[in-house]
Design a protein around this motif. Sequence first.
Motif, PDB file in Angstrom:
ATOM      1  N   VAL A 148       0.833  -1.207   0.000  1.00 22.01           N
ATOM      2  CA  VAL A 148       0.000   0.000   0.000  1.00 22.01           C
ATOM      3  C   VAL A 148       0.866   1.255   0.000  1.00 22.01           C
ATOM      4  N   MET A 149       1.905   1.245   0.834  1.00 25.44           N
ATOM      5  CA  MET A 149       2.785   2.410   0.916  1.00 25.44           C
ATOM      6  C   MET A 149       3.495   2.647  -0.418  1.00 25.44           C
ATOM      7  N   GLU A 150       3.976   1.574  -1.028  1.00 21.14           N
ATOM      8  CA  GLU A 150       4.720   1.699  -2.282  1.00 21.14           C
ATOM      9  C   GLU A 150       3.833   2.245  -3.394  1.00 21.14           C
ATOM     10  N   SER A 151       2.550   1.900  -3.361  1.00 22.22           N
ATOM     11  CA  SER A 151       1.635   2.324  -4.426  1.00 22.22           C
ATOM     12  C   SER A 151       1.363   3.827  -4.406  1.00 22.22           C
ATOM     13  N   THR A 152       1.734   4.497  -3.337  1.00 24.63           N
ATOM     14  CA  THR A 152       1.427   5.935  -3.228  1.00 24.63           C
ATOM     15  C   THR A 152       2.528   6.833  -3.770  1.00 24.63           C
ATOM     16  N   PHE A 153       3.661   6.258  -4.138  1.00 26.90           N
ATOM     17  CA  PHE A 153       4.747   7.079  -4.681  1.00 26.90           C
ATOM     18  C   PHE A 153       4.475   7.383  -6.151  1.00 26.90           C
ATOM     19  N   PRO A 154       4.430   8.652  -6.534  1.00 28.93           N
ATOM     20  CA  PRO A 154       4.163   9.015  -7.927  1.00 28.93           C
ATOM     21  C   PRO A 154       5.402   8.833  -8.791  1.00 28.93           C
ATOM     22  N   PRO A 155       5.240   8.960 -10.106  1.00 29.84           N
ATOM     23  CA  PRO A 155       6.383   8.810 -11.014  1.00 29.84           C
ATOM     24  C   PRO A 155       7.501   9.795 -10.683  1.00 29.84           C
TER      25      PRO A 155
END
Length: 210
Positions: free
Chosen positions: A68-75
């Motif tokens: 979940v945390m990793e999915s929140t980092f934008p490009p």
Amino acid sequence: MADLRRSTEARQVELTDAALHIIATRGIAALTTRSLAEQVGLSSGAIFRHFASIDALIEAVVARVESVMESTFPPSELPPRERLDRFVEARSTAVGGQVGIMQLMLSEQFLLALPEGGSARLAACAQKTREFVRACLREGQAAGEFRSDIDPGALVVVVMGTIQMLALSAANRRQIGTAPQSVRDALGVLLRPPPPVVPQSTRPKGSRGR
């Protein structure tokens, strides 16, 4: 076989999300196979068809938090201001939907209760988050997008505090006095470079006030 695998994976995600809910509302000590079975409407035996032990379940919870945390980092190619804006929105929304994540990340008691290695993995997630925010701020300061009169380390605290407040408000379905977008906009104003100081004009010599 593929459909069965997807069904099993979906059930494991359901169980880990339910475990996060128990952690958030009742504490990690309340997470047992019985409480989890009651939460999802399964028998205790059915839980063990998906996880061999409670430790295996907690290991999956840690992996779920990481995901979940990793999915929140934008490009990474986005400009620093846009990158930070997207991160604040994505992280506060994701954690607000799984408030147990915040409990695990912020509570030393919860971290100590995790199996060996679990707390280290979550600490690494927290460190990556701080480094990401600090990097956005430093790049933004260098590009003139963020104010440079405040140390990035201090601004990191402001950004993270805003995310936590937004996440908790979303999780508790409480009004925060204004819309989340307004809060994010206010953070943007705070980070914006202050306007240049215009020297006060001086009167010509010999002039008198009227």
